[in-house]
Design a protein around this motif. Structure first.
Motif, mmCIF file in Angstrom:
data_model
loop_
_atom_site.group_PDB
_atom_site.id
_atom_site.type_symbol
_atom_site.label_atom_id
_atom_site.label_comp_id
_atom_site.label_asym_id
_atom_site.label_seq_id
_atom_site.Cartn_x
_atom_site.Cartn_y
_atom_site.Cartn_z
ATOM 1 N N CYS A 57 0.808 -1.263 -0.019
ATOM 2 C CA CYS A 57 0.099 -0.120 0.162
ATOM 3 C C CYS A 57 0.834 1.252 0.055
ATOM 4 N N ASP A 58 2.178 1.288 -0.493
ATOM 5 C CA ASP A 58 2.906 2.300 -0.788
ATOM 6 C C ASP A 58 2.352 3.037 -1.818
ATOM 7 N N VAL A 59 2.771 4.387 -1.730
ATOM 8 C CA VAL A 59 1.754 5.088 -2.875
ATOM 9 C C VAL A 59 2.587 4.923 -4.405
ATOM 10 N N HIS A 60 3.644 4.400 -4.193
ATOM 11 C CA HIS A 60 4.311 3.714 -5.519
ATOM 12 C C HIS A 60 4.156 2.355 -5.788
ATOM 13 N N GLN A 61 4.262 2.060 -7.311
ATOM 14 C CA GLN A 61 3.954 0.619 -7.444
ATOM 15 C C GLN A 61 5.282 -0.201 -7.045
ATOM 16 N N GLY A 62 5.176 -1.463 -6.510
ATOM 17 C CA GLY A 62 6.001 -2.534 -5.816
ATOM 18 C C GLY A 62 6.320 -3.153 -7.060
ATOM 19 N N CYS A 95 0.155 -7.838 -4.737
ATOM 20 C CA CYS A 95 -1.064 -6.940 -4.911
ATOM 21 C C CYS A 95 -0.556 -5.373 -4.673
ATOM 22 N N SER A 96 -0.488 -4.619 -5.479
ATOM 23 C CA SER A 96 -0.088 -3.184 -5.321
ATOM 24 C C SER A 96 -1.020 -2.303 -5.525
ATOM 25 N N MET A 97 -1.245 -1.402 -4.463
ATOM 26 C CA MET A 97 -2.576 -0.252 -4.552
ATOM 27 C C MET A 97 -1.413 0.885 -4.444
ATOM 28 N N HIS A 98 -1.682 1.648 -5.512
ATOM 29 C CA HIS A 98 -0.751 2.843 -5.838
ATOM 30 C C HIS A 98 -1.228 3.907 -6.769
ATOM 31 N N SER A 99 -0.492 4.989 -6.865
ATOM 32 C CA SER A 99 -0.930 6.011 -7.765
ATOM 33 C C SER A 99 -0.547 5.602 -9.078
ATOM 34 N N GLU A 100 -1.268 5.870 -10.100
ATOM 35 C CA GLU A 100 -1.221 5.710 -11.499
ATOM 36 C C GLU A 100 -0.148 6.583 -11.795
ATOM 37 N N ARG A 101 0.091 7.720 -11.556
ATOM 38 C CA ARG A 101 0.811 8.802 -12.195
ATOM 39 C C ARG A 101 2.014 9.021 -11.366
ATOM 40 N N LEU A 102 2.751 8.262 -10.543
ATOM 41 C CA LEU A 102 3.972 8.439 -9.820
ATOM 42 C C LEU A 102 4.954 7.283 -10.534
ATOM 43 N N TYR A 103 6.146 7.490 -9.807
ATOM 44 C CA TYR A 103 7.336 6.503 -10.283
ATOM 45 C C TYR A 103 6.890 5.138 -9.682
ATOM 46 N N PRO A 104 7.132 3.948 -10.543
ATOM 47 C CA PRO A 104 8.076 4.027 -11.570
ATOM 48 C C PRO A 104 7.142 4.435 -12.594
ATOM 49 N N GLY A 105 7.939 5.103 -13.681
ATOM 50 C CA GLY A 105 7.530 5.630 -15.190
ATOM 51 C C GLY A 105 6.791 4.344 -15.800
ATOM 52 N N ASN A 155 3.632 -5.708 -13.987
ATOM 53 C CA ASN A 155 2.386 -6.480 -13.868
ATOM 54 C C ASN A 155 2.629 -7.115 -12.474
ATOM 55 N N SER A 156 1.683 -6.493 -11.623
ATOM 56 C CA SER A 156 1.380 -7.148 -10.233
ATOM 57 C C SER A 156 0.610 -8.294 -10.587
ATOM 58 N N ASP A 157 0.515 -9.265 -9.621
ATOM 59 C CA ASP A 157 -0.785 -10.153 -10.017
ATOM 60 C C ASP A 157 -2.022 -9.446 -9.702
ATOM 61 N N LYS A 158 -2.156 -8.364 -8.871
ATOM 62 C CA LYS A 158 -3.314 -7.317 -8.822
ATOM 63 C C LYS A 158 -2.682 -5.997 -8.682
ATOM 64 N N ASP A 159 -3.006 -5.259 -9.733
ATOM 65 C CA ASP A 159 -2.654 -3.722 -9.610
ATOM 66 C C ASP A 159 -3.821 -3.027 -9.332
ATOM 67 N N ILE A 160 -3.897 -2.369 -8.348
ATOM 68 C CA ILE A 160 -5.051 -1.354 -7.820
ATOM 69 C C ILE A 160 -4.411 0.036 -8.363
ATOM 70 N N GLU A 161 -4.771 0.753 -9.308
ATOM 71 C CA GLU A 161 -4.291 1.965 -9.806
ATOM 72 C C GLU A 161 -5.119 3.066 -9.248
ATOM 73 N N LEU A 162 -4.687 4.078 -8.657
ATOM 74 C CA LEU A 162 -5.656 4.965 -8.215
ATOM 75 C C LEU A 162 -5.125 6.300 -8.441
ATOM 76 N N PRO A 163 -6.338 7.437 -8.729
ATOM 77 C CA PRO A 163 -5.952 8.768 -9.449
ATOM 78 C C PRO A 163 -5.419 9.554 -8.366
ATOM 79 N N PRO A 164 -4.410 10.663 -8.489
ATOM 80 C CA PRO A 164 -3.943 11.551 -7.589
ATOM 81 C C PRO A 164 -5.026 12.281 -6.724
#
Ligand SMILES: [Zn+2]
Length: 301
Positions: free
Chosen positions: A157-162, A178-188, A192-201
Motif C-alpha cells: 500500500c505504498d503510494v508507489h508501485q512495487g 498486490c499493489s495499490m498505488h498512484s497511477e501517475r507516480l514513479y516508476p514510470g 504487472n503485479s498479480d493485482k494492480d489497483i491504480e488510483l488517481p492523484p
C-alpha cells in the motif's frame, strides 16, 4: 504482552540531510515507540543481518557482491539514489535481516513489524528508487523455502508501485503480489503485479478506504494465504513530498486498522514493513509510521 517490533541499531546512519529519504526516520520511530511504550507496548527484537546467501534467494550474486564491496558504478548508484558507505551496507543488511526476522516472528505470534524495510523497487540484478535489496521478496522466499509456508500475499500500500517485487515473483505462483498505488507516480514504466489497483492523484480517505474494503478482502479470501507481508508506506499522506494522494493521518490509521483486522479475523500471520514516507519533519514522519503499531496494539497486544 505487547506486540513485536523488530529493530536494529544499524538502522541509524549518517546520511545527507538534504536527501528526500530522511534516513533518521527509522531511529526516530524506534525512539517514538520507546517513549510511548505505555500506550504502544512492544517487545523489541534485534535481528541478525542478512547474509549474502540469504539475499541470493532473489538477487544476482554479482550484484550482491558489487554492492557489498562498494564496486557498483556511479550510474548504478545514481539509479538507486543512494550514497554508498560501509554504514549503508550494514544498514541494508540489517534491514533485510530485520524483515526476515519479522516474518519468523509473525508466523510465531500472528503479528510483527520491522521498523524499516519495504525496498520494493529493488530488482534481481540492480537497485532503484532508494532500494538496494528487496527485503520483502527475500522474506517471502525464506517463508516458502524454510518456514513451511506455501502461499504468500504481498500487500503493498505504498503510494508507489512495487515493481521490483512484481517482477521478482512474476513466475512464482506461490506468491501473489498486490499493489495499490498512484497511477501517475514513479516508476514510470510499471510492472504487472498479480493485482494492480491504480488510483488517481488526490484521492481522499473515503474513496481510498472504500476501494480497499471492496478489493482486498476479496483477494485474501480467494487466495487464502498462509502469510501476508504488508508494506505500510505512509507516502499516501496528503503532505508527502513524493506522493500525490490526499490521505489524512486518520485515514492512514483507519487503513492500518482494517488491514490488520482482516488478517486477525482470518488468523493469517501478518509481517509489516514500513515502506515509503517523505516529509522534512522526521518526528512527524515517525509518528505516521507509528500508526500501524498503534493499530496493532488494538488487535494483538
Ligand atoms: Zn513509496
Amino acid at each position: 504482552m505487547g506486540i513485536v517490533a523488530v529493530h536494529h541499531p544499524d538502522y541509524r546512519i549518517h546520511w545527507d540531510p538534504e536527501h528526500p529519504l530522511k534516513m533518521t526516520k527509522y531511529g526516530a520511530l524506534a525512539d517514538y515507540l520507546a517513549q510511548h511504550s505505555a500506550v504502544i507496548p512492544a517487545n523489541r527484537v534485534c535481528p541478525k543481518p542478512a547474509t549474502p546467501s540469504l539475499l541470493a534467494k532473489v538477487h544476482a550474486h554479482q550484484y550482491i557482491e558489487h554492492f557489498l564491496n562498494g564496486t557498483l558504478t556511479a550510474s548504478e548508484l545514481r539509479r538507486m539514489g543512494v550514497i554508498w558507505s560501509p554504514a549503508l551496507v550494514k544498514r541494508v543488511l540489517s534491514a533485510a535481516g530485520g524483515t526476515c526476522e519479522t516474518v519468523r516472528q509473525a508466523l510465531h505470534t500472528g503479528f510483527a513489524a520491522n521498523t524499516a524495510g519495504g525496498a520494493h523497487h529493488a530488482h534481481f540484478d540492480h537497485g532503484a528508487g532508494f532500494c538496494v535489496f528487496n527485503d520483502v521478496a527475500v522474506g517471502a522466499r525464506l517463508a516458502l523455502d524454510e518456514l513451511d509456508v506455501s502461499r504468500v500475499l504481498i500487500l503493498d500500500c505504498d503510494v508507489h508501485q512495487g515493481d521490483g517485487t512484481a517482477r521478482l515473483f512474476a513466475e512464482d505462483d506461490r506468491v501473489f503480489t498486490c499493489s495499490m498505488h498512484s497511477e501517475r507516480l514513479y516508476p514510470g514504466r510499471k510492472a504487472n503485479s498479480d493485482k494492480d489497483i491504480e488510483l488517481p492523484p488526490k484521492i481522499g480517505d473515503e474513496a481510498y478506504l472504500a476501494i480497499l474494503a471492496e478489493q482486498v478482502p476479496m483477494i485474501v479470501d480467494a487466495l487464502a494465504p498462509e502469510l501476508i507481508i504488508y508494506i505500510a508506506g505512509v507516502d499516501v499522506y496528503e503532505n508527502d513530498n513524493l506522493g500525490n494522494f490526499s490521505i489524512s493521518e486518520q485515514g492512514i490509521l483507519e487503513r492500518e486498522r482494517r488491514i490488520l483486522e482482516l488478517a486477525k479475523v482470518r488468523s493469517i500471520p501478518i509481517a509489516v514493513v514500513m515502506g515509503g514516507g517523505y516529509l522534512d519533519d522526521v518526528n512527524h514522519l515517525a509518528y505516521l509510521h507509528s500508526l500501524v503499531f498503534q493499530a496493532a496494539v488494538e488487535h494483538y497486544a
